[in-house]
Enzyme design. Structure first.
Site, PDB file in Angstrom:
ATOM      1  N   HIS A 152      62.108  51.200  37.994  1.00  0.00           N
ATOM      2  CA  HIS A 152      61.355  50.668  36.848  1.00  0.00           C
ATOM      3  C   HIS A 152      60.891  49.224  37.092  1.00  0.00           C
ATOM      4  O   HIS A 152      60.836  48.404  36.167  1.00  0.00           O
ATOM      5  CB  HIS A 152      62.179  50.756  35.561  1.00  0.00           C
ATOM      6  CG  HIS A 152      62.686  52.130  35.264  1.00  0.00           C
ATOM      7  ND1 HIS A 152      61.877  53.132  34.775  1.00  0.00           N
ATOM      8  CD2 HIS A 152      63.920  52.687  35.451  1.00  0.00           C
ATOM      9  CE1 HIS A 152      62.586  54.243  34.633  1.00  0.00           C
ATOM     10  NE2 HIS A 152      63.818  54.001  35.058  1.00  0.00           N
ATOM     11  N   SER A 273      40.095  31.678  50.510  1.00  0.00           N
ATOM     12  CA  SER A 273      39.289  31.455  49.317  1.00  0.00           C
ATOM     13  C   SER A 273      38.206  30.428  49.637  1.00  0.00           C
ATOM     14  O   SER A 273      38.422  29.501  50.423  1.00  0.00           O
ATOM     15  CB  SER A 273      40.166  30.941  48.180  1.00  0.00           C
ATOM     16  OG  SER A 273      39.385  30.389  47.128  1.00  0.00           O
ATOM     17  N   LYS A 279      44.908  29.448  49.869  1.00  0.00           N
ATOM     18  CA  LYS A 279      45.012  30.899  49.710  1.00  0.00           C
ATOM     19  C   LYS A 279      45.095  31.641  51.044  1.00  0.00           C
ATOM     20  O   LYS A 279      44.369  31.345  51.987  1.00  0.00           O
ATOM     21  CB  LYS A 279      43.823  31.440  48.911  1.00  0.00           C
ATOM     22  CG  LYS A 279      43.781  31.013  47.472  1.00  0.00           C
ATOM     23  CD  LYS A 279      45.002  31.453  46.686  1.00  0.00           C
ATOM     24  CE  LYS A 279      45.092  32.945  46.484  1.00  0.00           C
ATOM     25  NZ  LYS A 279      44.023  33.474  45.611  1.00  0.00           N
ATOM     26  N   GLU A 286      44.489  45.509  49.978  1.00  0.00           N
ATOM     27  CA  GLU A 286      43.664  45.939  48.850  1.00  0.00           C
ATOM     28  C   GLU A 286      42.634  46.967  49.311  1.00  0.00           C
ATOM     29  O   GLU A 286      42.323  47.925  48.582  1.00  0.00           O
ATOM     30  CB  GLU A 286      42.969  44.730  48.226  1.00  0.00           C
ATOM     31  CG  GLU A 286      43.932  43.748  47.583  1.00  0.00           C
ATOM     32  CD  GLU A 286      43.264  42.465  47.118  1.00  0.00           C
ATOM     33  OE1 GLU A 286      43.908  41.714  46.366  1.00  0.00           O
ATOM     34  OE2 GLU A 286      42.104  42.210  47.521  1.00  0.00           O
TER      35      GLU A 286
END
Length: 490
Positions: A152, A273, A279, A286
């Site tokens: 969970h 970035s 970043k 992704e």
């Protein structure tokens, strides 16, 4: 006034697209079928050796690259008729026309579709095997590396990185079993079914089956033309594989966050970035996630496209449909290859994972289990004592405080307490893992044999893959050998 074929709108919205897709996806298979069918017709004395030689020379003279670059101009209906026209130009219309004896575009199409789909399945199996190889290596290397297991999305119990990765490996093994089963049902020859009822000519379906590298016949001619379950099964299996891959990718993305800090991608697999100098975005993960989602959606769309279509030869499963199958397998292959590449250079923050496994009350299940084993109380009562100790800690884990609370509860209940050292040992994450040694557990004595089994299974599956590719390649060589033998005899 009625238009002449092809009507401009029909040409531009359908025929030009179908022509381009056929050149891209099916040209090589179509030519291979021409060779095999012509050689079989010659063997069966349906076509003379003299005609066969002329047709073979014409097939050998085809400029496939020129055909691939040919734009659709409406002078022929589709790629089949373009090839037939070019063969007629090379060996005469009468000779070229004899190649089409005892066959139809229907069984040609179904044969091409199966030949291309089997290659997609083998490529997918290769990519799954590569990912399994990477994961087995990582699982073996990190079989003792402690980490928290989650339920969970909350820290649950200590385990090892090897144990987690072995779970993913087992899923990919099952994906492999499903893909292999689909391949065996795809790799059956429908050639010779003709339009839908075979032919009165004495053709030898077994010969073309063997020459095209199929394992067997799709025997019933009606089913060979009308059935689509070989596609829907393959796409369903692909969808399951992509669902599994996406769930793994989601975990890896979570592990890559600063909050988790379990996984670090190499510089070659991060993007920066344009505004934020700090970043390191794990963008390839992704892409794995979206590619697997795209593949799953495209695979599911094949079933939706075919739902409630008639059991017959129909375009719903053919010209405008086949690129969707190709897209599903292409995107799935991209996702698999990308994830293996990412993991080949990624590193795990083992010290941080170990520290997280030792905190957040992750070991208290074993404390309750130890109370049951050492004192004879029920697990329910042990759970109650340990839960009270957790609650009294107010979210701050301390082994000393946990043991003190449990000892107090035992004393209140009049239960003889074990030595405190036994209770402290129960809260050690290494002990937690080591005692879970039954099959499937994270202990080394349970996990190491499973890693060895996975290595052996991977070797077996690679042998199978190589054998399937060799059968197809052997068949292709046999076509060339038979054609050369016939040409040399003249």
């Amino acid at each position: 006034m009625a238009s002449q074929f092809p009507a401009p709108i029909y040409r531009d919205t359908v025929l030009a697209h179908v022509f381009a897709d056929a050149k891209r996806l099916f040209l090589d298979s179509m030519i291979e079928i021409d060779y095999a069918h012509l050689l079989m017709l010659t063997q069966q004395k349906i076509v003379s050796r003299e005609t066969a030689v002329l047709c073979l020379r014409a097939l050998d003279s085809l400029d496939l690259e020129a055909i691939r670059s040919t734009p659709y101009d409406g002078s022929v209906e589709d790629l089949f008729f373009l090839i037939e026209q070019k063969l007629a130009d090379l060996c005469g219309a009468d000779n070229a026309g004899r190649i089409h004896t005892a066959r139809s575009r229907n069984d040609i199409d179904m044969t091409m579709y199966r030949m291309v789909l089997r290659s997609r399945l083998l490529a997918t199996l290769d990519a799954v095997a590569a990912l399994r190889t990477r994961l087995v290596t990582l699982a073996s290397e990190h079989r003792s590396a402690l980490m928290p297991a989650y339920t969970h999305n909350q820290p649950a119990q200590p385990t090892t990185l090897g144990h987690y990765l072995m779970a993913i490996i087992e899923i990919l093994e099952r994906d492999t079993e499903r893909l292999r089963a689909a391949f065996l049902r795809v790799n059956r020859s429908p050639l010779g079914a003709c339009a839908i009822t075979t032919t009165g000519f004495p053709i030898d379906r077994a010969q073309t089956m063997t020459m095209l590298g199929f394992h067997g016949l799709q025997t019933n001619s009606y089913g060979a033309i009308a059935s689509v379950d070989y596609i829907t099964e393959s796409c369903s299996v692909l969808a399951v594989t992509m669902l599994n891959l996406g769930r793994f990718a989601q975990d890896l993305l979570l592990w890559s966050t600063a909050e988790f800090n379990f996984l670090r991608l190499s510089d070659g697999y991060v993007q920066i970035s344009s505004i934020m100098p700090q970043k390191r975005n794990p963008v390839p993960l992704e892409h794995v996630r979206i590619l697997s989602s795209r593949s799953l959606s495209e695979a599911q769309s094949t079933l939706q496209s075919l739902h409630n279509t008639p059991f017959a030869d129909m375009n719903d499963s053919e010209d405008s449909f086949q690129p969707l199958v190709d897209m599903a397998f292409t995107d799935g292959l991209r996702a698999l290859l990308l994830l293996e590449g990412v993991l080949s250079e990624a590193t795990f923050n083992l010290d941080h994972m170990r520290a997280r496994a030792a905190g957040s009350f992750l070991t208290v299940t074993e404390l309750a289990d130890t109370l049951v084993r050492e004192t004879g109380i029920s697990f329910h009562q042990a759970h109650t004592f340990v839960a009270a100790a957790v609650k009294s800690a107010n979210g701050i884990f301390s082994a000393e405080a946990m043991v003190a609370s449990v000892l107090a509860s035992l004393a209140t209940a009049g239960v003889q307490a074990p030595e405190p050292s036994i209770l402290f040992r129960a809260l050690d994450p290494e002990y937690f893992v080591a005692i879970r040694s039954i099959p499937g557990g994270p202990a080394l004595e349970a996990l190491s044999p499973e890693i060895a089994r996975a290595e052996a299974q991977l070797a077996t599956d690679r042998v199978w893959l190589a054998s399937q590719r060799e059968q197809i390649q052997t068949a292709q060589r046999s076509i060339r050998k038979a054609a050369d033998s016939l040409l040399a005899a003249q």
